[in-house]
Structures are given as structure tokens and as C-alpha cells.
Design a protein around this motif. Structure first.
Motif, PDB file in Angstrom:
ATOM      1  N   ASP A   1      -7.445  -8.195 -10.879  1.00  0.00           N
ATOM      2  CA  ASP A   1      -7.748  -6.858 -10.579  1.00  0.00           C
ATOM      3  C   ASP A   1      -9.146  -6.269 -10.037  1.00  0.00           C
ATOM      4  OD1 ASP A   1      -7.668  -4.151 -10.804  1.00  0.00           O
ATOM      5  OD2 ASP A   1      -6.979  -4.035 -13.183  1.00  0.00           O
ATOM      6  N   LYS A   2      -9.022  -5.417  -9.231  1.00  0.00           N
ATOM      7  CA  LYS A   2     -10.021  -6.204  -7.740  1.00  0.00           C
ATOM      8  C   LYS A   2     -10.039  -4.108  -7.968  1.00  0.00           C
ATOM      9  CE  LYS A   2     -10.882  -9.574  -7.199  1.00  0.00           C
ATOM     10  NZ  LYS A   2     -12.188 -10.337  -7.623  1.00  0.00           N
ATOM     11  N   GLY A   3      -8.725  -3.137  -8.281  1.00  0.00           N
ATOM     12  CA  GLY A   3      -8.997  -2.191  -8.417  1.00  0.00           C
ATOM     13  C   GLY A   3      -7.987  -1.280  -7.816  1.00  0.00           C
ATOM     14  N   VAL A   4      -7.807  -1.698  -6.389  1.00  0.00           N
ATOM     15  CA  VAL A   4      -7.355  -1.719  -5.241  1.00  0.00           C
ATOM     16  C   VAL A   4      -6.526  -2.749  -4.662  1.00  0.00           C
ATOM     17  CG1 VAL A   4      -8.990  -3.083  -3.889  1.00  0.00           C
ATOM     18  CG2 VAL A   4      -7.504  -1.709  -2.771  1.00  0.00           C
TER      19      VAL A   4
ATOM     20  N   VAL B   1       5.283  -8.784  14.772  1.00  0.00           N
ATOM     21  CA  VAL B   1       4.467  -8.431  15.160  1.00  0.00           C
ATOM     22  C   VAL B   1       4.755  -8.797  16.819  1.00  0.00           C
ATOM     23  CG1 VAL B   1       1.565  -8.724  15.619  1.00  0.00           C
ATOM     24  CG2 VAL B   1       3.112  -9.108  13.024  1.00  0.00           C
ATOM     25  N   THR B   2       5.041  -9.961  17.025  1.00  0.00           N
ATOM     26  CA  THR B   2       5.955 -10.244  18.587  1.00  0.00           C
ATOM     27  C   THR B   2       5.930  -9.111  19.688  1.00  0.00           C
ATOM     28  OG1 THR B   2       5.967 -12.239  17.902  1.00  0.00           O
ATOM     29  CG2 THR B   2       6.225 -11.908  19.877  1.00  0.00           C
ATOM     30  N   SER B   3       7.220  -8.810  18.940  1.00  0.00           N
ATOM     31  CA  SER B   3       8.118  -7.471  20.018  1.00  0.00           C
ATOM     32  C   SER B   3       7.427  -6.145  19.683  1.00  0.00           C
ATOM     33  CB  SER B   3       9.307  -7.636  19.435  1.00  0.00           C
ATOM     34  OG  SER B   3       9.801  -7.463  18.264  1.00  0.00           O
ATOM     35  N   THR B   4       6.586  -5.268  18.725  1.00  0.00           N
ATOM     36  CA  THR B   4       6.333  -4.343  18.626  1.00  0.00           C
ATOM     37  C   THR B   4       4.656  -3.961  18.593  1.00  0.00           C
ATOM     38  OG1 THR B   4       5.943  -4.455  16.096  1.00  0.00           O
ATOM     39  CG2 THR B   4       7.991  -4.426  16.970  1.00  0.00           C
ATOM     40  N   SER B   5       4.000  -5.536  18.550  1.00  0.00           N
ATOM     41  CA  SER B   5       2.484  -5.148  18.133  1.00  0.00           C
ATOM     42  C   SER B   5       1.974  -4.713  16.829  1.00  0.00           C
ATOM     43  CB  SER B   5       1.782  -5.009  19.615  1.00  0.00           C
ATOM     44  OG  SER B   5       2.162  -5.628  21.060  1.00  0.00           O
ATOM     45  N   ILE B   6       2.872  -3.906  16.078  1.00  0.00           N
ATOM     46  CA  ILE B   6       2.554  -3.538  15.216  1.00  0.00           C
ATOM     47  C   ILE B   6       2.399  -4.483  13.754  1.00  0.00           C
ATOM     48  CG2 ILE B   6       2.742  -1.640  13.450  1.00  0.00           C
ATOM     49  CD1 ILE B   6       3.733  -0.526  15.960  1.00  0.00           C
ATOM     50  N   ILE B   7       1.061  -4.018  13.324  1.00  0.00           N
ATOM     51  CA  ILE B   7       1.070  -4.933  12.125  1.00  0.00           C
ATOM     52  C   ILE B   7       0.824  -4.021  11.060  1.00  0.00           C
ATOM     53  CG2 ILE B   7      -0.500  -5.783  10.208  1.00  0.00           C
ATOM     54  CD1 ILE B   7      -1.850  -7.830  12.567  1.00  0.00           C
ATOM     55  N   LYS B   8       2.313  -4.093  10.051  1.00  0.00           N
ATOM     56  CA  LYS B   8       2.716  -2.869   9.321  1.00  0.00           C
ATOM     57  C   LYS B   8       1.314  -3.253   7.856  1.00  0.00           C
ATOM     58  CE  LYS B   8       6.410  -0.886  10.782  1.00  0.00           C
ATOM     59  NZ  LYS B   8       8.180  -0.093  10.307  1.00  0.00           N
ATOM     60  N   ILE B   9       0.852  -2.689   7.028  1.00  0.00           N
ATOM     61  CA  ILE B   9       0.435  -2.201   6.172  1.00  0.00           C
ATOM     62  C   ILE B   9       1.448  -1.621   5.470  1.00  0.00           C
ATOM     63  CG2 ILE B   9      -1.347  -1.894   4.334  1.00  0.00           C
ATOM     64  CD1 ILE B   9      -2.516  -3.747   6.741  1.00  0.00           C
ATOM     65  N   LYS B  10       2.309  -2.278   4.405  1.00  0.00           N
ATOM     66  CA  LYS B  10       2.876  -2.369   3.441  1.00  0.00           C
ATOM     67  C   LYS B  10       3.021  -1.056   1.964  1.00  0.00           C
ATOM     68  CE  LYS B  10       5.059  -5.810   1.056  1.00  0.00           C
ATOM     69  NZ  LYS B  10       5.948  -6.472   0.312  1.00  0.00           N
ATOM     70  N   GLN B  11       1.614  -1.681   1.467  1.00  0.00           N
ATOM     71  CA  GLN B  11       1.158  -1.170   0.143  1.00  0.00           C
ATOM     72  C   GLN B  11      -0.436  -0.915   0.857  1.00  0.00           C
ATOM     73  OE1 GLN B  11       2.166  -3.385  -2.985  1.00  0.00           O
ATOM     74  NE2 GLN B  11       1.102  -1.483  -4.199  1.00  0.00           N
ATOM     75  N   LEU B  12      -1.381   0.194   0.468  1.00  0.00           N
ATOM     76  CA  LEU B  12      -2.343   0.256   0.042  1.00  0.00           C
ATOM     77  C   LEU B  12      -2.783   1.066  -0.959  1.00  0.00           C
ATOM     78  CD1 LEU B  12      -4.996  -0.491   0.707  1.00  0.00           C
ATOM     79  CD2 LEU B  12      -5.565   0.917   2.806  1.00  0.00           C
ATOM     80  N   GLN B  13      -2.797   1.108  -1.841  1.00  0.00           N
ATOM     81  CA  GLN B  13      -3.344   1.782  -3.318  1.00  0.00           C
ATOM     82  C   GLN B  13      -4.616   1.378  -3.628  1.00  0.00           C
ATOM     83  OE1 GLN B  13       0.456   1.041  -4.924  1.00  0.00           O
ATOM     84  NE2 GLN B  13       0.976   3.295  -4.528  1.00  0.00           N
ATOM     85  N   VAL B  14      -5.003   2.458  -4.528  1.00  0.00           N
ATOM     86  CA  VAL B  14      -6.865   2.103  -5.405  1.00  0.00           C
ATOM     87  C   VAL B  14      -6.276   2.665  -6.432  1.00  0.00           C
ATOM     88  CG1 VAL B  14      -8.141   1.971  -3.415  1.00  0.00           C
ATOM     89  CG2 VAL B  14      -7.728   4.241  -4.149  1.00  0.00           C
ATOM     90  N   ARG B  15      -6.751   2.769  -7.839  1.00  0.00           N
ATOM     91  CA  ARG B  15      -6.717   3.256  -9.020  1.00  0.00           C
ATOM     92  C   ARG B  15      -7.666   4.355  -9.413  1.00  0.00           C
ATOM     93  NH1 ARG B  15      -7.293  -1.499 -13.502  1.00  0.00           N
ATOM     94  NH2 ARG B  15      -5.718  -2.492 -12.018  1.00  0.00           N
TER      95      ARG B  15
END
Length: 410
Positions: free
Chosen positions: A362-365, A375-389
């Protein structure tokens, strides 16, 4: 479109129940120029009242309110904290500070934000118009405040999106009539980056008339504390000012609860405690908005800045991918752990986020990369979840008080 990082704020996650670098602020103020040492619409950075004196800013006609802001700010935070200043002619209204120029499409406020190179995390406004300015009272305050609210919100949103430097704004409830019944209800608005304060350290009809608020005290209290700390936290002690008024009425004799209930920051006292305290730290939006209160606003904005600082390092980096073009799990883990480590070390460890220290995981994040994104075809890395407590705040304490029951000896 330039390669970069795009972070979107989530809302509706907290389930709110109705019943430092991050302390670098700026002030936009009505003022008069002082020789060549203090010019209007020019940025200045100060760290103490000695620096203020060097600029030639004195509590005289034209700069009284600005000086008062600065003095009250440093009374709260102490010397050494950076504050950015920009003065404007007293013919300009608060809404003008946030109105884009027709040619450049830049607002006057952006000049200060740009000068600080993204360091400013909060803007405060000290309004002191010319003597011939007559406020138009609408819903018990100057109607120009109502014009400034959406403009300040729009600037804060757009600057966050384009410059990755989120900030909040606090305005004065200028020329509050004292009529709590007709006062606008800010809890019905949607400005979760802008707040309004009512209440001053001096009377409306004092030696120097005051129609503004003690917003320098609010700025100083916020700058002095970590991002998760509510400005009204009682154990931090009373504000330095020994006087507090709503118009001409001492705070303890005014129904400040009515101002608080309408979403304004104001001053109050606590029974059997000396001095004055802030009522809370709301912003001008609905109470169930995740960012209704300034601690949550500051916490999420700091997490945003830290996440951006980490993720921008991966821009145009070469990434190992699977045959179907998706990012390899190991590469995704490297990104996730970099974000988590940054936020954990600079927020969780500092007590700004909630976590379970007995749980090593548990890091609080939480940070999760989308492993299904091509990523190859879109050149996009998606962060699907970034949450802090977030931390919770004890706004109400319920106590069942009674006598210890008598027990029978039989």
C-alpha cells in the motif's frame, strides 16, 4: 499534435457524504506604480517584507490593500516563502484580470503564471479600485465577482491542460452587503478551481474603508501548511490577526454559519478558544464534487504535477511491445513503478495521502498501464488507472455523553 502526456482529472470517486513547491502562490492586485522599483503589469517575486520594502510598496493611498495582503501573508507563513506579485491599474476590475486580450488571447493573469514558469499553484486577488468605482450589488456582492468566477475557472482549466501547471484561485466577496439572505449560493455552481472569501481583519468603515477580505491571511495559512491540511484546522492555532469582521460586525456576533452554508470561506471563533479561525476551505461548486474543498484540490493538483514530471520522461522513448503491438508487461511495470515511487516519496511519506503502513504494497497511490492498448499503431500509452487516496476530514464529531450506569452488587 506535439508528442506529450495528457492527464484527465476524474470526479465522483470520493463518494462525499453531504451531512511548499506546492505552496508557491501569486497575487493579482490593484496598485499604483512606485518609481522604477514597482511597475504595473510586471512580475515580481518576494520572499519577505524586506523584499516588499525594497520594491517601495507601503501602506499608503493606492497600495494600502496590497501592503495589507503582503503583511498578513508573511505574518502567517513567515519569511522565506516565495510569493509572486503583479499590480494592475485601479481602473481595472477583477474580471479584467481573467479576460483574454483580443489580439494575443492571453489574460493578464497569465503573465504572472508564465513568469513563474509553472511554479504558481494558487492565485489570490486583492481588489482596491479607484474612489469613483461604484460596485453593482447583485446577490449581496459586487456583480463583477460573478463575472470573474467563470473566467477564472476557464483560465485554470485551460492552463492546466496546455501548461501542465494546475492552480486554484481565491477571490474576495467584494462589497458584501451584509445581507446573508440574498447572498449567492456558491454550492450550486461548478467552479471547482475558484473560491470566494468574505470577512476581513478590519471594519468596513474603519480608518481606511475596507470592502474586501483578509485574503492574505488565507493565502498565508495555505502556504504554511502541507497540501492536505484544511486552513481551518483548529490544532494549528488561531490566525495571527486578533480582529475579524463581517462588514462592521465582529465575527462572533454575526451568523457566519449562513455564509459558510453558501459555500464561502469565512472567519469564525470556537467557544472557549481565543482568536479566530477559518470556517473551512470550500470552492465554488457542489459539495459532492470531489474537489469541493481546497485540501482535495491541492492534493490532486500536486499528484498531477508529480505524475506529469515522471511521465514526460517517457515521451518519444522506445518501448518494448508484444507481437500484437501492445506494451510488454515489464515495460508497463517500469512506468507504473516510476509514478508510484515519485508520488509515494513526495506525498505519502510526507503524510499528504492515506495508506496502511503495515501493508508493504500500500503506497497510497495506484497506477496501472493499459496492457490492451496497441502502442505500435497508435503511438499512445494509456494509463487506465491513476488514483491517490485522500485523507478524510472530521467536520463533525458526534458524542453520546451520559452517566456511567450504576451496577447492582447482587
Amino acid at each position: 499534435m506535439l508528442p506529450g502526456v495528457e492527464i484527465e482529472f476524474q470526479n465522483g470517486q470520493l463518494g462525499t457524504v453531504l451531512n511548499r513547491p506546492d505552496g508557491t502562490f501569486g497575487v493579482l492586485a490593484s496598485a499604483v506604480a512606485v518609481g522604477t522599483t514597482f511597475l504595473l503589469e510586471k512580475d515580481y517575486e518576494v520572499k519577505s517584507m524586506l523584499d516588499v520594502a525594497a520594491l517601495g510598496i507601503l501602506p499608503s493611498v493606492g497600495n494600502y490593500r496590497l501592503y495589507k495582503f503582503l503583511q498578513e501573508f508573511y505574518n502567517e507563513v513567515g519569511s522565506g516563502t516565495a510569493l509572486w506579485i503583479m499590480g494592475f491599474a485601479n481602473s481595472k476590475k477583477v474580471s479584467d484580470f481573467f479576460t483574454p486580450d483580443v489580439t494575443t488571447q492571453k489574460t493578464p493573469a497569465e503573465k504572472l503564471l508564465d513568469a513563474a514558469n509553472g511554479a504558481i499553484s494558487g492565485l489570490f486577488v486583492s481588489f482596491d479600485p479607484s474612489v469613483d468605482y461604484t460596485p453593482t450589488i447583485e446577490t449581496a456582492i459586487d456583480s463583477d465577482v460573478l463575472l470573474a468566477l467563470p473566467k477564472a475557472q476557464l483560465l485554470a482549466e485551460s492552463y492546466t491542460k496546455t501548461e501542465y501547471a494546475p492552480f486554484f484561485v481565491y477571490l474576495e466577496g467584494y462589497a458584501f452587503s451584509g445581507d446573508k439572505s440574498t447572498l449567492i449560493d456558491l454550492t450550486t455552481k461548478t467552479y471547482n478551481r475558484v473560491g470566494v472569501m468574505i470577512g476581513d481583519s478590519q471594519k468596513r468603515t474603519g480608518t481606511v474603508p475596507s470592502k474586501g477580505a483578509a485574503i492574505g491571511i488565507l493565502a498565508g495559512r495555505l502556504a504554511a501548511k502541507a497540501v492536505q491540511v484544511n486552513p481551518g484546522r483548529v490544532r494549528d492555532g488561531a490566525i495571527k490577526s486578533t480582529t475579524a469582521f463581517i462588514v462592521d460586525v465582529p465575527v462572533e456576533l454575526y451568523d457566519v454559519g449562513s455564509i459558510h452554508d453558501k459555500g464561502f470561506v469565512t472567519l469564525r471563533n470556537h467557544k472557549r478558544k481565543s482568536g479566530y479561525y477559518f470556517s473551512d476551505g470550500p470552492l465554488a461548486c457542489e459539495p459532492d464534487d470531489d474537489y469541493h474543498y481546497i485540501p482535495q484540490r491541492r492534493v490532486i493538483d500536486k499528484a498531477f504535477r508529480l505524475a506529469y514530471d515522471v511521465l514526460v520522461e517517457f515521451t518519444l522513448d522506445d518501448i518494448d511491445v508484444n507481437p500484437n503491438g501492445t506494451i510488454q508487461a515489464l515495460s508497463a511495470t517500469v512506468i507504473e513503478q516510476a509514478v508510484i515511487a515519485k508520488i509515494f516519496s513526495e506525498m505519502t511519506v510526507e503524510g499528504e495521502l492515506s495508506y496502511d503502513p503495515s501493508d508493504t504494497k500500500d503506497k497510497g497511490v495506484i497506477c496501472k498501464v493499459d496492457l490492451t492498448q496497441n502502442v505500435t499503431s497508435t503511438s499512445i500509452i494509456k494509463i487506465k488507472q491513476l488514483q491517490v487516496r485522500s485523507k478524510a476530514y472530521a467536520r463533525f464529531i458526534e458524542v453520546p455523553l451520559g452517566f456511567v450506569p450504576i451496577t447492582s452488587n447482587n
